[in-house]
Design an enzyme around this catalytic site. Sequence first.
Site, mmCIF file in Angstrom:
data_model
loop_
_atom_site.group_PDB
_atom_site.id
_atom_site.type_symbol
_atom_site.label_atom_id
_atom_site.label_comp_id
_atom_site.label_asym_id
_atom_site.label_seq_id
_atom_site.Cartn_x
_atom_site.Cartn_y
_atom_site.Cartn_z
ATOM 1 N N HIS A 113 0.854 -1.198 0.000
ATOM 2 C CA HIS A 113 0.000 0.000 0.000
ATOM 3 C C HIS A 113 0.886 1.243 0.000
ATOM 4 C CE1 HIS A 113 -4.028 -1.905 1.012
ATOM 5 N NE2 HIS A 113 -3.175 -2.919 1.017
ATOM 6 N N LEU A 132 -14.112 3.371 -5.313
ATOM 7 C CA LEU A 132 -15.522 3.001 -5.418
ATOM 8 C C LEU A 132 -15.684 1.615 -4.822
ATOM 9 C CD1 LEU A 132 -16.241 4.287 -9.049
ATOM 10 C CD2 LEU A 132 -16.472 5.500 -6.875
ATOM 11 N N ASP A 133 -16.237 1.561 -3.612
ATOM 12 C CA ASP A 133 -16.299 0.326 -2.829
ATOM 13 C C ASP A 133 -17.757 -0.130 -2.738
ATOM 14 O OD1 ASP A 133 -15.882 -1.766 -1.124
ATOM 15 O OD2 ASP A 133 -15.429 -0.530 0.631
ATOM 16 N N ASP A 221 -15.298 6.450 -1.495
ATOM 17 C CA ASP A 221 -14.244 6.628 -0.488
ATOM 18 C C ASP A 221 -13.195 7.619 -0.985
ATOM 19 O OD1 ASP A 221 -12.348 6.461 1.459
ATOM 20 O OD2 ASP A 221 -12.039 4.297 1.305
ATOM 21 N N HIS A 350 22.407 13.859 -33.453
ATOM 22 C CA HIS A 350 22.413 13.757 -32.003
ATOM 23 C C HIS A 350 21.009 14.070 -31.494
ATOM 24 C CE1 HIS A 350 23.030 18.095 -32.679
ATOM 25 N NE2 HIS A 350 22.456 18.265 -31.503
ATOM 26 N N LYS A 487 4.861 -5.118 -52.140
ATOM 27 C CA LYS A 487 4.983 -6.318 -51.313
ATOM 28 C C LYS A 487 6.167 -7.120 -51.847
ATOM 29 C CE LYS A 487 2.389 -10.205 -49.392
ATOM 30 N NZ LYS A 487 3.518 -11.147 -49.481
#
Length: 784
Positions: A113, A132-133, A221, A350, A487
């Site tokens: 955490h 968002l819990d 939250d 460069h 091609k």
Amino acid sequence: MARKAVLASVGRRKIEVTNLDKVLFPADGITKAALIAYYLRIAPSLLMHVRGRPLSLIRYPDGINREKWFQKNRPDFTPEWIETVEYEKVRYMVCEEDACLAWFANLASIEIHQMTVRRPELNRPDMIVFDLDPPEGAPFARVVETALILRERLGRLGYQPFAKSSGRKGIHVAVPLVVADDVETVFAAALEIAKAFVEKNPKLVTLQLKKEARAGKIFFDIYRNRRSQTVVAAYSVRASDRAPVSMPLPWEEIEVLDDPARWNIETAPERVASEGDAWAAFGAYAVRLHTVRAVSVAVSALGGAVDNGKLEVYAKKRKFDRTPEPAPVVPIVTRGDAFVVHRHHASHLHYDLRLEMEGVLKSWAVPRGLPPRPGIKRLAVETEDHPLSYLTFEGKIPAGEYGAGTMWVFAQGRHEITKKKKDGYYFRLHSEALTADYRVFQIKGKECLLERLDAPQNDWLANPPAPMLASLGDEPFNSVDHLFEVKWDGIRALIIVEDGRIMVRSRSGRDVTALFPELQSAADSLRATCGIFDTEIVCLDENGAPEFERVMRRIHQSGSASIERRSKKDPAVCYVFDCLYLDGRPIVQEPLTQRREWMEDVVRKGSVYRVSGAFEDGVALFEATAQHGLEGIIAKRRTSRYVPGQRSRDWLKIKVRQSEVCVIIGFTRGKGNRESTFGALHLGRFQKGLLRYMGKVGTGLDDVKLISLGEDLRRLKKVTRPFGKRVEDEAETTWVEPTLVCQVNYLEVTSAGTLRHPAFLKLRPDLSPADCDDDIREQQPARR
């Protein structure tokens, strides 16, 4: 339980790991060894997000179903090389290297955490996190719906939201911030957003801390943004069955996500390896808080003066009536943290690194480009300060003027000075093109060294990707949205250049470098210190047309003397048609036109490397290829990105003749003048891994091909019929393992799925059976 210890080397550290076979996830049998292995695999991406942050660990010494504890303070037995920082009277650990992650995992620290602050600004967050819990049992689709509404609301406030699964049942939405405002100010802004959002969506979300008061709503939250609070880190494992991870994802994948646990310690590293880190450019979108933004813009107005002499040298070196470069008198609005890297093709190619500091751009010329990984130091020569208006300058400086040559913006965004030293700076670059940590330090006079500090998650040079594939087109066409290329009938190959060394890899990933000694002169052929180029290797006949048989002869050589003789008899030419990586960063996300512009500057004229030309008239090019007996054309969308290893409708191959590659799955008994060899070949292709019968081919086989193929077929393992339906001449057929690949012409595909009027062209030893899948028109998916 006995403590089984092993001394392991991780980078430059040696750490003791113990009880590697201890099961931490009982339902899945996932051990501590697997946890350590995951954190080492994901380390480059995870470290980019947690580096410099105070960390807390959730440890599960006896597995996720037993006791846990939240580790904030640095344990007494922590190795001295693990850095710490004191914050709010707690000595937190700071993770700066992969060995640190391994040490954490050895403590059974399943979850990592982080705070929303980084040192040295431990009171000024660089993000807001909205967690968002959902309540227990709520469908995940409701969380997704809420996240999408929040995304739209944050966008209206001028933020760029990013999303990740929480690793459990929720979603984290985060917005990057310029490091400027203290924790209290940031939390107040988050609270203002949250209150307005809850007011607008009262049936979806709530700010109630107590679960019993939430009434089945999603807990919005915002308290992760308070002082000393933490949020689970991006790519951290969670202590749940299946070992899910907190997975950063692009919004289009959040929209359809139904099971967050699909991203776990097995699947997450593979996803990041193939698609990259969805939050890699997080810091590039940092803005000030919407509550203070109106009064926070810093204005650098460089009037008629040259800012107390800072730009005097710049002005003296240039004649602004002759050069398109900006004069140091143009006012410009900035935030004070911009950077730009220019690719400058002057007398010597460069790169110019420029960091905004104190109203000007501090500048260094880097002759060999940005270092691609740690351990490589590049010379960086300090040059004169440049005006801020140089941040967007691109153009051609005329011959005879200072710095004459073409200059492109190679990367552009914002930077952070993470540490100031007496002899230089530690800094982080944030941009869509490049996010990485570097340091530049003085060694003598104006000479400095530039070093990359973080390891890229995907080391392109060490592990080159598979080439992008074209879909099958129907008819030639003209379009202002497309470019058209020939091609070439040769061997598809990636050319990997690193510090003067060249490696040649075939489409299947085989290293064929030794077979083409004439392609080894990097200095004489390519203006790049590091690069990956998509190419076709061909051998040309006396008329300049590619001859496939000659290049195939090159593939079959062995021994240096044989290779040398064949390289003189059948010299190869390499047509370059795309660039994936150049001097320090991938460029696959750039549009095709930009990649071609850099590619054309890289390839030196007159060498064995040639730029494959791009044309605007597809119909005329197709007709020209038909007249010259070439295979066809490729139509490429101008804005297309390069998608390694995938087939895309942005590239269309349009063949002069219908042609297909198939696996040889059997042969019939020969009769008449073919009695000693074979009669016809049975062909197949794969559809989603299952073999599909494509018919048989007997024409196009001259005596030489019959004898050579007959010898190849006799060496193959005999098998039973590899598909269900019997064929007409079953009794005369010998079925063989599907390992040989051949190319055939045909008129059309019948309703039964077989080839009508096929004719054998050639064996394709450069291809594997896996290449014979999903390439028939009726089967063609539009994959990206």
